[in-house]
Design a protein around this motif. Structure first.
Motif, PDB file in Angstrom:
ATOM      1  N   THR A 127       0.742  -1.408   0.424  1.00 18.93           N
ATOM      2  CA  THR A 127       0.237   0.028   0.243  1.00 18.93           C
ATOM      3  C   THR A 127       1.105   1.384  -0.016  1.00 18.93           C
ATOM      4  OG1 THR A 127      -2.138  -1.245   1.663  1.00 18.93           O
ATOM      5  CG2 THR A 127      -1.784   1.074   1.168  1.00 18.93           C
ATOM      6  N   LYS A 128       1.529   1.221   0.850  1.00 16.01           N
ATOM      7  CA  LYS A 128       3.119   2.359   0.779  1.00 16.01           C
ATOM      8  C   LYS A 128       3.885   2.831  -0.723  1.00 16.01           C
ATOM      9  CE  LYS A 128       4.230   2.268   5.773  1.00 16.01           C
ATOM     10  NZ  LYS A 128       5.392   1.681   6.266  1.00 16.01           N
ATOM     11  N   TYR A 129       3.560   1.805  -0.709  1.00 17.24           N
ATOM     12  CA  TYR A 129       4.506   1.717  -3.052  1.00 17.24           C
ATOM     13  C   TYR A 129       3.270   2.237  -3.615  1.00 17.24           C
ATOM     14  CZ  TYR A 129       6.228   0.279  -7.472  1.00 17.24           C
ATOM     15  OH  TYR A 129       6.461   0.004  -8.690  1.00 17.24           O
ATOM     16  N   ASN A 130       2.011   2.143  -3.715  1.00 12.82           N
ATOM     17  CA  ASN A 130       1.026   1.972  -4.618  1.00 12.82           C
ATOM     18  C   ASN A 130       0.515   3.838  -3.866  1.00 12.82           C
ATOM     19  OD1 ASN A 130       0.473  -0.222  -5.308  1.00 12.82           O
ATOM     20  ND2 ASN A 130      -1.099  -1.109  -4.634  1.00 12.82           N
ATOM     21  N   MET A 131       0.742   4.185  -2.590  1.00 10.04           N
ATOM     22  CA  MET A 131       0.199   5.207  -2.292  1.00 10.04           C
ATOM     23  C   MET A 131       1.372   6.086  -3.435  1.00 10.04           C
ATOM     24  SD  MET A 131      -0.314   7.029   1.419  1.00 10.04           S
ATOM     25  CE  MET A 131       1.217   6.996   2.319  1.00 10.04           C
ATOM     26  N   GLU A 132       2.948   6.266  -3.076  1.00  6.44           N
ATOM     27  CA  GLU A 132       3.820   6.534  -3.897  1.00  6.44           C
ATOM     28  C   GLU A 132       3.547   6.745  -5.128  1.00  6.44           C
ATOM     29  OE1 GLU A 132       5.863   9.025  -1.760  1.00  6.44           O
ATOM     30  OE2 GLU A 132       4.759   8.314  -0.605  1.00  6.44           O
ATOM     31  N   TYR A 133       2.903   5.883  -4.923  1.00 11.87           N
ATOM     32  CA  TYR A 133       2.618   5.605  -7.429  1.00 11.87           C
ATOM     33  C   TYR A 133       1.848   6.915  -7.154  1.00 11.87           C
ATOM     34  CZ  TYR A 133       1.986   3.691 -11.791  1.00 11.87           C
ATOM     35  OH  TYR A 133       1.675   4.074 -13.529  1.00 11.87           O
ATOM     36  N   ALA A 134       0.811   6.829  -6.602  1.00 11.12           N
ATOM     37  CA  ALA A 134      -0.248   7.424  -7.336  1.00 11.12           C
ATOM     38  C   ALA A 134       0.455   8.535  -6.591  1.00 11.12           C
ATOM     39  CB  ALA A 134      -1.144   7.417  -6.046  1.00 11.12           C
ATOM     40  N   LYS A 135       0.959   8.992  -6.266  1.00 16.61           N
ATOM     41  CA  LYS A 135       1.623  11.146  -5.440  1.00 16.61           C
ATOM     42  C   LYS A 135       2.308  11.354  -6.676  1.00 16.61           C
ATOM     43  CE  LYS A 135       1.877  10.851  -0.718  1.00 16.61           C
ATOM     44  NZ  LYS A 135       2.609  10.702   0.471  1.00 16.61           N
ATOM     45  N   LYS A 136       3.127  10.597  -7.355  1.00 13.07           N
ATOM     46  CA  LYS A 136       3.346  10.724  -9.344  1.00 13.07           C
ATOM     47  C   LYS A 136       2.991  11.087  -9.780  1.00 13.07           C
ATOM     48  CE  LYS A 136       8.172   8.271  -7.615  1.00 13.07           C
ATOM     49  NZ  LYS A 136       8.703   7.381  -7.129  1.00 13.07           N
ATOM     50  N   LYS A 137       2.055  10.042 -10.187  1.00  9.65           N
ATOM     51  CA  LYS A 137       0.948  10.654 -11.368  1.00  9.65           C
ATOM     52  C   LYS A 137       0.576  11.033 -11.376  1.00  9.65           C
ATOM     53  CE  LYS A 137       0.485   7.385 -14.129  1.00  9.65           C
ATOM     54  NZ  LYS A 137       0.887   7.962 -15.086  1.00  9.65           N
ATOM     55  N   TRP A 138      -0.153  11.088  -9.352  1.00 10.87           N
ATOM     56  CA  TRP A 138      -0.928  12.672  -9.149  1.00 10.87           C
ATOM     57  C   TRP A 138      -0.474  14.389  -9.649  1.00 10.87           C
ATOM     58  CZ3 TRP A 138      -0.848  16.584  -5.201  1.00 10.87           C
ATOM     59  CH2 TRP A 138      -1.663  17.384  -5.341  1.00 10.87           C
ATOM     60  N   LEU A 139       1.260  14.538  -9.429  1.00  8.48           N
ATOM     61  CA  LEU A 139       1.991  15.202  -9.597  1.00  8.48           C
ATOM     62  C   LEU A 139       1.990  15.758 -11.142  1.00  8.48           C
ATOM     63  CD1 LEU A 139       3.602  17.638  -8.447  1.00  8.48           C
ATOM     64  CD2 LEU A 139       5.190  16.291  -8.205  1.00  8.48           C
ATOM     65  N   THR A 140       2.572  14.647 -11.811  1.00 11.96           N
ATOM     66  CA  THR A 140       2.756  15.077 -13.436  1.00 11.96           C
ATOM     67  C   THR A 140       1.048  15.124 -14.118  1.00 11.96           C
ATOM     68  OG1 THR A 140       3.764  12.602 -13.880  1.00 11.96           O
ATOM     69  CG2 THR A 140       2.766  13.043 -15.313  1.00 11.96           C
ATOM     70  N   GLN A 141       0.233  14.871 -13.185  1.00 16.00           N
ATOM     71  CA  GLN A 141      -1.376  14.450 -14.519  1.00 16.00           C
ATOM     72  C   GLN A 141      -1.669  16.476 -14.165  1.00 16.00           C
ATOM     73  OE1 GLN A 141      -5.387  13.920 -12.289  1.00 16.00           O
ATOM     74  NE2 GLN A 141      -5.465  12.584 -13.086  1.00 16.00           N
ATOM     75  N   GLN A 142      -1.689  16.581 -12.439  1.00 19.76           N
ATOM     76  CA  GLN A 142      -1.252  18.522 -12.340  1.00 19.76           C
ATOM     77  C   GLN A 142      -0.419  19.041 -12.974  1.00 19.76           C
ATOM     78  OE1 GLN A 142      -4.085  17.962 -10.699  1.00 19.76           O
ATOM     79  NE2 GLN A 142      -3.639  19.749  -9.199  1.00 19.76           N
ATOM     80  N   GLN A 143       0.534  18.725 -13.494  1.00 16.78           N
ATOM     81  CA  GLN A 143       1.774  19.512 -13.620  1.00 16.78           C
ATOM     82  C   GLN A 143       1.081  19.780 -15.795  1.00 16.78           C
ATOM     83  OE1 GLN A 143       5.162  17.177 -13.553  1.00 16.78           O
ATOM     84  NE2 GLN A 143       5.884  18.644 -11.764  1.00 16.78           N
TER      85      GLN A 143
END
Length: 265
Positions: A165-181
């Motif tokens: 779950t920790k790994y998946n959350m970090e993955y989601a954070k990176k994808k969310w940051l990219t999406q925001q950019q």
């Protein structure tokens, strides 16, 4: 990320013939669904191992295994629905149905089933953590990264030591940051496009105003000549009128002049 992102499935332990109000047949349907789900997972793993070998000769076998796995997931879904026919809210049936739908690529439907599970206030922290974990995975596949992060946080709150779950959350954070950019860049592009459009319209208006001004100036520059030409035409017209009038007068005088009459004796 593909749909093989780690999922959890619940395998029930049956005490007696009835569990949570389910009939014996419904329990059998749930068990059958679990067997089909496990068999499908096994086929998918075999296909993944063949893919890693990257051999041209394995392509047909890989396709067959994936097709068989999808068929089994669909059959498992059918049995999970049947296993919940009498109660409609047995959390294990709903949970496993969500996992099976996820494997079929039906991420929105999977999330809906897992949310039904989380409506149960009597879930243990272990089950709650797994449910939120799977919910987060379904949301990631829908590119709803911010919502997925919140789901993973709730999963970790119930089970802080879950590394997946920790790994998946970090993955989601990176994808969310990219999406925001990307969204900011798209917005910037739209703003630039609008600015360019406004500038073009402003330039067109300026050109039009300039053209109107030039035309007005041209007319003003030509005005004295036009006035002189008009005056000449009027003078000529008046001269013609005077000549015509003089000629008419002469003719009239000729017609009214007295003629010599012979005297009548």
């Amino acid at each position: 990320m593909n749909k093989n992102f780690l999922l959890s499935i619940l395998f029930m332990v049956v005490y007696g013939n009835v569990f949570y109000g389910q009939t014996t047949q419904e329990i059998k349907d749930l068990r059958q669904g679990n067997r089909q789900y496990s068999a499908a997972e096994k086929l998918e793993k075999e296909a993944e191992r063949l893919i890693e070998k990257n051999r041209e000769s394995d392509k047909q076998e890989i396709a067959v295994k994936k097709q068989q796995a999808q068929q089994l997931y669909e059959e498992a879904s059918t049995n999970y629905i049947k296993s919940n026919a009498s109660t409609g809210n047995y959390y294990k049936s709903l949970y496993n149905q969500g996992a099976a739908l996820y494997r079929q690529g039906k991420y929105e439907e999977a999330a809906k089933e897992i949310l039904k599970v989380l409506e149960n206030s009597n879930l243990s922290d272990k089950i709650k953590a797994k449910a939120y974990h799977n919910l987060g995975n379904s949301l990631v596949q829908q590119e709803k990264y911010q919502e997925a992060i919140e789901a993973y946080k709730k999963s970790l709150k119930a089970n802080p030591s879950d590394m997946d779950t920790k790994y998946n959350m970090e993955y989601a954070k990176k994808k969310w940051l990219t999406q925001q950019q990307q969204q900011q860049q798209q917005q910037q592009n739209q703003d630039n496009k609008q600015d360019n459009k406004d500038q073009n319209q402003q330039q067109q208006h300026q050109n039009q105003d300039k053209g109107d001004k030039n035309e007005q100036q041209k007319q003003q520059q030509q005005s004295p000549e036009n006035q002189q030409d008009t005056k000449r035409k009027l003078d000529a017209l008046q001269m013609n009128e005077r000549k015509t009038q003089e000629k008419a007068n002469r003719l009239e005088n000729q017609q009214t002049r007295p003629t010599k009459q012979e005297k009548d004796w």
